[in-house]
Design a protein around this motif. Structure first.
Motif: not given
Length: 124
Positions: A14-30
């Motif tokens: 089969g085909f690999e899974a479609i990456k639909y989730k956001r994959n944002l890097p960690f950008r500073g404190p919360g």
């Protein structure tokens, strides 16, 4: 000449899974960390402002007390200066009016015994 028809099929496994989730890097404190930092800095600033207000109040009190304690000295210096000026004025008056008969230098122009200081203007 004719080749058999071949349909395009998915690869094996089969085909690999479609990456639909956001994959944002960690950008500073919360947000909680930023809020805690702002609160800490504000608390420290208010603390320093309170200490500064106490110091300013103490300096103001010291200035008032120093002026209160200097008042007798300043009054005495003013009295000495007024006496010196009055004596100089009497000396000038006696020098100017020395040829006038029955003139008393320094005598009040008023016909009562009440003391009236001379009206002088002090320019600072």
């Amino acid at each position: 000449m004719s080749t058999p028809y071949r349909q395009d099929m998915p690869p094996a496994g089969g085909f690999e899974a479609i990456k639909y989730k956001r994959n944002l890097p960690f950008r500073g404190p919360g947000g909680v960390v930023i809020l805690a930092g702002v609160t800490a800095i504000s608390a420290f600033g208010f603390y320093r402002m309170g200490k500064g207000n106490l110091e300013q109040r103490e300096l103001q009190r010291e200035k008032v007390w120093s002026r209160l304690h200097l008042v007798p000295l300043l009054v005495a210096e003013g009295d000495r200066d007024a006496y010196r000026r009055e004596q100089a004025a009497v000396a000038r008056e006696s020098e100017i009016m020395k040829d006038v008969k029955d003139w008393e230098a320094g005598k009040s122009v008023y016909n009562d015994s009440r003391y009236r200081p001379s009206n002088t203007i002090v320019v600072l």
